[in-house]
Design a protein around this motif. Structure first.
Motif, mmCIF file in Angstrom:
data_model
loop_
_atom_site.group_PDB
_atom_site.id
_atom_site.type_symbol
_atom_site.label_atom_id
_atom_site.label_comp_id
_atom_site.label_asym_id
_atom_site.label_seq_id
_atom_site.Cartn_x
_atom_site.Cartn_y
_atom_site.Cartn_z
ATOM 1 N N GLN A 97 0.893 -1.246 0.055
ATOM 2 C CA GLN A 97 0.129 -0.047 0.086
ATOM 3 C C GLN A 97 0.978 1.093 -0.008
ATOM 4 O O GLN A 97 1.545 1.438 0.795
ATOM 5 N N TRP A 98 0.674 1.863 -0.896
ATOM 6 C CA TRP A 98 1.238 3.206 -1.094
ATOM 7 C C TRP A 98 0.492 4.473 -0.618
ATOM 8 O O TRP A 98 -0.712 4.537 -0.966
ATOM 9 N N SER A 99 1.082 5.433 -0.352
ATOM 10 C CA SER A 99 0.219 6.451 0.222
ATOM 11 C C SER A 99 0.167 7.399 -1.252
ATOM 12 O O SER A 99 0.643 7.337 -2.103
ATOM 13 N N PHE A 100 -1.045 8.296 -0.982
ATOM 14 C CA PHE A 100 -1.231 9.070 -2.241
ATOM 15 C C PHE A 100 -0.141 9.881 -2.568
ATOM 16 O O PHE A 100 0.074 9.854 -3.883
ATOM 17 N N GLN A 101 0.555 10.383 -1.753
ATOM 18 C CA GLN A 101 1.776 11.417 -2.010
ATOM 19 C C GLN A 101 2.848 10.535 -2.785
ATOM 20 O O GLN A 101 3.358 11.018 -3.505
ATOM 21 N N ALA A 102 2.838 9.122 -2.456
ATOM 22 C CA ALA A 102 4.188 8.301 -2.782
ATOM 23 C C ALA A 102 3.914 7.869 -4.192
ATOM 24 O O ALA A 102 4.500 7.905 -5.101
ATOM 25 N N ASN A 138 11.457 3.671 -4.103
ATOM 26 C CA ASN A 138 10.206 3.921 -5.028
ATOM 27 C C ASN A 138 10.605 4.760 -6.351
ATOM 28 O O ASN A 138 9.630 5.528 -6.863
ATOM 29 N N LEU A 167 -2.735 2.983 -6.944
ATOM 30 C CA LEU A 167 -3.673 3.199 -5.544
ATOM 31 C C LEU A 167 -4.585 2.143 -5.337
ATOM 32 O O LEU A 167 -5.087 2.073 -3.970
#
Length: 176
Positions: A97-102, A138, A167
């Motif tokens: 799970q990546w953050s939106f910012q990442a 990343n 996402l």
């Protein structure tokens, strides 16, 4: 299954629609490489395929795996690529799970790489997760940038599809 006396393939990484990607060793320079192997169809000529690579072979950019060498044996073309630390993005899609910012940072960095390639007239390649390499920082880099792919898997549309996949964690997304 050596390529001449210099390159020794080892573990297969992935099978692409256009060929296979293997880890390998450059025996002469004692370094790790990646070997992209493609069996050409009867109507394709190896010389034509290699000549199509010439413009792209000189391209050196952090967002792409640099072509180090090529080999032709009968109907098999092998492209020796720079090995980078990391792994295929597709192996991380539904496990991480990546953050939106990442995700936005990853996509925008890759987008800048695509714009740089466009300036060199390098276009038409896929930005599917199975054609992208992910580092521990990343950062994404394109593996196969010399072959044309489906229009929905390249450029801005491909980046949008990739963003949705990152996402949602989905390995595939519908055409709609």
């Amino acid at each position: 299954d050596r390529i001449g006396t210099r390159y020794v393939p080892s573990t297969q990484i992935v099978s692409f629609p256009h060929g296979t990607l293997h880890y390998g060793d450059d025996v002469f320079l004692s370094r790790k490489v990646m070997l992209y192997r493609k069996t050409l169809r009867d109507h394709q000529l190896s010389a034509q395929y290699i000549s199509a690579l010439q413009d792209k072979a000189a391209w050196i950019h952090d967002g792409f795996h640099h072509m180090l060498d090529t080999s032709i044996a009968e109907d098999v073309v092998t492209i020796i690529l720079q090995a980078k630390p990391g792994s295929l993005l597709v192996s991380h899609i539904n496990k991480r799970q990546w953050s939106f910012q990442a995700v936005v940072t990853m996509i925008s960095d890759l987008g800048v790489s695509l714009l740089d390639a466009l300036e060199e007239n390098i276009t038409g390649f896929s930005v599917r997760p199975d054609n992208l390499w992910l580092t521990e920082q990343n950062k994404l880099s394109v593996i196969n940038y010399w072959e044309k792919d489906e229009s929905e898997e390249q450029s801005a549309v491909g980046l949008c599809r990739l963003m949705i996949q990152l996402l949602t964690g989905s390995e595939t997304i519908s055409d709609t």
